[in-house]
Design an enzyme around this catalytic site. Structure first.
Site, short mmCIF file in Angstrom:
data_model
loop_
_atom_site.label_atom_id
_atom_site.label_comp_id
_atom_site.label_asym_id
_atom_site.label_seq_id
_atom_site.Cartn_x
_atom_site.Cartn_y
_atom_site.Cartn_z
N GLU A 101 56.53 45.15 14.40
CA GLU A 101 57.06 44.66 13.11
C GLU A 101 57.31 45.83 12.16
OE1 GLU A 101 58.39 42.56 11.37
OE2 GLU A 101 57.60 40.53 11.54
N ASP A 102 58.24 45.64 11.25
CA ASP A 102 58.49 46.65 10.23
C ASP A 102 57.45 46.52 9.10
OD1 ASP A 102 59.52 44.18 9.38
OD2 ASP A 102 61.37 45.02 8.57
N ASP A 105 54.29 40.91 5.10
CA ASP A 105 54.27 40.60 3.67
C ASP A 105 53.37 39.38 3.47
OD1 ASP A 105 55.11 40.76 0.98
OD2 ASP A 105 56.86 39.52 1.34
N PHE A 154 58.91 46.44 -3.66
CA PHE A 154 59.92 46.22 -2.64
C PHE A 154 60.36 47.55 -2.06
CE2 PHE A 154 63.82 45.10 -0.55
CZ PHE A 154 63.45 43.93 0.07
N ARG A 167 68.99 50.73 5.31
CA ARG A 167 68.20 50.87 6.54
C ARG A 167 68.21 52.31 7.06
NH1 ARG A 167 67.07 45.61 8.32
NH2 ARG A 167 68.71 44.06 8.03
P1 IMP Z 1 56.55 37.61 5.73
O1 IMP Z 1 56.79 36.36 6.52
O2 IMP Z 1 56.46 37.33 4.26
O3 IMP Z 1 55.37 38.41 6.20
O4 IMP Z 1 57.90 38.43 5.88
C1 IMP Z 1 58.03 39.63 6.54
C2 IMP Z 1 59.49 40.03 6.54
O5 IMP Z 1 60.01 40.05 5.18
C3 IMP Z 1 59.65 41.45 7.02
O6 IMP Z 1 59.80 41.50 8.43
C4 IMP Z 1 60.86 41.93 6.26
O7 IMP Z 1 62.05 41.60 6.93
C5 IMP Z 1 60.79 41.18 4.95
N1 IMP Z 1 60.18 42.00 3.85
C6 IMP Z 1 59.02 41.75 3.22
N2 IMP Z 1 58.74 42.68 2.28
C7 IMP Z 1 59.77 43.57 2.34
C8 IMP Z 1 60.07 44.78 1.62
O8 IMP Z 1 59.33 45.26 0.73
N3 IMP Z 1 61.23 45.41 1.96
C9 IMP Z 1 62.08 44.95 2.94
N4 IMP Z 1 61.82 43.83 3.63
C10 IMP Z 1 60.69 43.13 3.35
MG MG Z 2 64.43 42.16 6.73
#
Ligand code: IMP
Ligand code: MG
Length: 188
Positions: A101-102, A105, A154, A167
Site C-alpha cells: 500500500e502507499d 489513512d 495531505f 505522482r
Molecule cells: P483509507 O481507506 O482511508 O485508509 O484510504 C487509503 C487511500 O486513500 C490511500 O490508498 C490513498 O489512495 C488515499 N489517501 C489517503 N490519504 C492520502 C494522502 O494524504 N495523499 C494521497 N492519497 C491519500
Molecule cells: Mg489514491
C-alpha cells in the site's frame, strides 16, 4: 515539473530518505520470508512506485499482481464501502501474500481488502505500507511493515496523487492547502 513543485508546501520525506527506508524494508521482508516465494499485491495506483523500488530490494522469488478499488460515497471521505474496480489475475489460495500500500489513512480500504483476500485462503497475508497516517484511523488494522509514520496532512509524490497529479514528484511532500481549499479531507 516547475508548476507542480510550486504547489508543494513542504518536503516531508526527501528522495534519499525514501530510498534508504525502502531498501531496509526490502531487506527485512527478504529475511522474514527466507526460503519462501511470495506474491506482492499492489493496490493501484498510488503504490506502483513504491512497489517497483521495493521489489528490486527483494532477494526472494516473488510474483506481482494488482487490484484497484474505489470507495463509494462522496469524494472527500471514505465511507467504509469499497468497490473492486480490478481484481487479481491469479488465485492466491495457498500463497504467501504481501499487500503493498502507499498510505493507510482511515483503514477502511485495507480492512475491506483483508476480508476478501482472507476468504481466498492464502497461506499467509501481511501488509507493507510506505506511509501510515495513524492519527486518522477509524478501523483498526494490523500493519506488519511501515515505512514512515506521517502527520495528518495531505501528502503527494512518489506515487501519491491529488486529483491524479503529482505522482511523479520524487519525494513525499505536503500539498499547499489552497490547492484543495474547498475539500476538508481530500482523497488521493
Ligand atoms: P483509507 O481507506 O482511508 O485508509 O484510504 C487509503 C487511500 O486513500 C490511500 O490508498 C490513498 O489512495 C488515499 N489517501 C489517503 N490519504 C492520502 C494522502 O494524504 N495523499 C494521497 N492519497 C491519500
Ligand atoms: Mg489514491
Amino acid at each position: 515539473m516547475q508548476e507542480l513543485e510550486g504547489d508543494v508546501a513542504e518536503v516531508l520525506i526527501p528522495e534519499d530518505a525514501l530510498a534508504e527506508r525502502v531498501a531496509e524494508l526490502g531487506a527485512e521482508i527478504s529475511a522474514d520470508y527466507e526460503d519462501l516465494e511470495i506474491t506482492l499485491i499492489a493496490v493501484l495506483k498510488g503504490s506502483v512506485i513504491f512497489l517497483s523500488d521495493l521489489m528490486r530490494h527483494l532477494t526472494i522469488p516473488h510474483r506481482i499482481d494488482f487490484m484497484a478499488t474505489s470507495s463509494y460515497g462522496d469524494v472527500t471521505e471514505s465511507t467504509g464501502v469499497v468497490k473492486i474496480l480490478k481484481d487479481l489475475d491469479s488465485p492466491i489460495m495457498g500463497k504467501h501474500v504481501l499487500i503493498v500500500e502507499d498510505i493507510i489513512d482511515t483503514g477502511h480500504t485495507l480492512s475491506y481488502l483483508l476480508e476478501i483476500l482472507e476468504h481466498r485462503q492464502p497461506a499467509s497475508l501481511r501488509i507493507v505500507t510506505l506511509l501510515d497516517k495513524r492519527e486518522r484511523r477509524e478501523v483498526p488494522v494490523f500493519v506488519d511493515y511501515v515505512g514512515f509514520e506521517v502527520p495528518n496532512k495531505f501528502v503527494i509524490g512518489y506515487g501519491l496523487d491529488f486529483n491524479e497529479l503529482y505522482r511523479n514528484l520524487p519525494y513525499i511532500g505536503v500539498l499547499k492547502p489552497e490547492i484543495y481549499a474547498s475539500v476538508e479531507h481530500p482523497r488521493g
